[in-house]
Design a protein around this motif. Structure first.
Motif: not given
Length: 163
Positions: A12-21
């Protein structure tokens, strides 16, 4: 009698910003695709984007029909389009985003059962897992490393070959 315990591990990532580009960009394409959904009945819009092994991106959005079973989910629109355009190319990653015209979709929305089965079929055929990322309109993003994390008991070729 014995009990069978089935477990799944999801990230679980907290937001899109945590995802790999690369995945973040794919999710942005899924968000954009959901805006093209034809959802006059459910008012529930879903977009999907696939990253293929050849670098192509294929998108899909849900397409409804007054005769509900005749519609198609975004995930299957995208995966069938990939199969039609690039039949021998593997799907690496799938991104899914859902929204509603009636309320805010703030929880990550996974593929429905029919879509899970379709994704499994493609995974089984390509003999490699498909990473699946899903979210609502905003907020948390959930990652499954393969469809078996979302569909642990599968029905496929092996089942049919044993009949």
């Amino acid at each position: 009698m014995k009990k069978l315990e089935i477990t799944a591990t999801l990230t679980v990532f907290d937001s899109l910003d945590e995802l790999p580009e690369e995945v973040r960009q794919l999710m942005i394409k899924a968000v954009s695709a959901r805006k093209n959904a034809y959802a006059p009945y459910s008012k529930f819009r879903v977009g999907a984007a696939l990253d293929l092994e050849n670098g192509e991106i294929v998108v899909g959005s849900n397409q409804e029909n007054a005769v509900y079973p005749s519609g198609l989910c975004a995930e299957r629109v995208a995966i069938y389009q990939a199969g039609a355009l690039y039949p021998a190319i593997k799907i690496k990653t799938m991104a899914i985003s859902a929204s509603s015209d009636a309320f805010n979709v703030l929880t990550p929305t996974p593929p429905c059962g029919a879509c899970r089965q379709s994704i499994f079929e493609y995974e089984e055929n390509q003999k490699t897992p498909i990473e699946i990322y899903f979210m609502g309109e905003t907020g948390k993003v959930v990652k499954a490393d393969a469809i078996k994390d979302l569909l642990p008991l599968t029905f496929g070729k092996a089942t049919l070959n044993n009949i």
